[in-house]
Design an enzyme around this catalytic site. Sequence first.
Site, mmCIF file in Angstrom:
data_model
loop_
_atom_site.group_PDB
_atom_site.id
_atom_site.type_symbol
_atom_site.label_atom_id
_atom_site.label_comp_id
_atom_site.label_asym_id
_atom_site.label_seq_id
_atom_site.Cartn_x
_atom_site.Cartn_y
_atom_site.Cartn_z
ATOM 1 N N ASN A 146 -1.068 -1.067 -5.536
ATOM 2 C CA ASN A 146 -1.549 0.048 -4.721
ATOM 3 C C ASN A 146 -0.963 1.300 -5.342
ATOM 4 O OD1 ASN A 146 -2.094 1.986 -2.795
ATOM 5 N ND2 ASN A 146 -1.497 0.725 -1.048
ATOM 6 N N ARG A 186 -1.762 16.412 7.575
ATOM 7 C CA ARG A 186 -3.171 16.794 7.647
ATOM 8 C C ARG A 186 -3.558 17.149 9.077
ATOM 9 N NH1 ARG A 186 -5.413 11.713 4.276
ATOM 10 N NH2 ARG A 186 -3.267 11.004 4.550
#
Length: 397
Positions: A7, A241
């Site tokens: 990943n 975010r």
Amino acid sequence: MKIVILNSGSSSIKYQLIEMPAQTVVCSGMIDRIGLDNSNLSYTTENNKIEEIVAIPNHTVGLEKIAALLLDEKVGVIKSTSEIQAVGHRVVHGGSAFSDTVVITAAVKDKIKQLFDLAPLHNPANLEGITVAETIFSEAQQVAVFDTAFHQTIPVVAHKYAIPNALLTENKIRVYGFHGTSHKYVSEKAIAYLQENNCAASKIITIHLGNGCSMTAIQDGKSIDHTLGFGPMNGLVMGTRSGDIDQSVIFYLVNTLGFSLDKVNTLLQKESGMFGLTGYSDLRDIEAQAEKGDENCRLALAMNAYRIKKYIGSYAAVLNGLDAIVFTAGIGENSSLIRQLVCTDMDYFGLALDTEKNEIRSKQLREINLANAKTKILVIPTNEELEIANQVYDSLH
């Protein structure tokens, strides 16, 4: 069959070596803060655990370091890279091109590169991980598993934006969805658990809460709606975010306050969310400060839970009912406070939290609702690496 799972993030590499089909984790670890002199490296096997602070200037050096540990005479778990039969890569954005796991070819790599603009923080790092792994594990099959693939079942009524049709047909602007491997993994665990306990399992909301956050409405095992969209920015309040925001704010920032588009992008992606509200991006710090009386942190936690509640309501409407909600990922699995804030005053949806069960820490699937509750509240640890390994193994057999 030995499968290495990679990943490869923008500044990190998570990895596992898994023996399939037994699903045995032979080793696991992570390198983060790539590009800095004080990168963190961890490597864990049944008999050894290594943690170091070293300089990892780029992903190539990082992957070479991982390979060296796997082959090390004292702590290694393989004698040759030829023992690795497949490498499974997490790729964040597959666009409309990939609805399933694929063996990586030159054409697949070209398509991943074409999607850089849709996931500028992730796809370039994912592709770099593929390129380096092809050199290090040259005899292994390289396989891509896409975050967006699970959400390709979202119907057009949900994935299409109310903008001119050509922007979908010609430019492929639509809801794609993310964290697909996580949502798929925990939803399948939830369905199996509910069926074993003679409960309905067709209408589930999965809630993935980490630094990035998302929710999925799942009907009969298929994703039918999702909080993240064209990119991984909207929906819930996240670590840095903003989540959902009125588009007018963006025009106001540019046209009235003089922000450049790059500045707006940085603001909404890296300087907003819990960090923008509190000065902290790690929820553990925010909870600790809230406990000490910090009003900004208390409000941020309330806003975070409120946004999740709004989506539970909207997704229960879309599903026309609700059998279970599932909390997962770092915050979802470990923050009893967030779970409590989300599930308070939600009796209309059949949610009734058992406060004692909610405080239990465990790495196992657990049910934290009151015994007589209409809707199950489940905490299910996610395992994206294992889900990737399962998909890689299935694709090669």
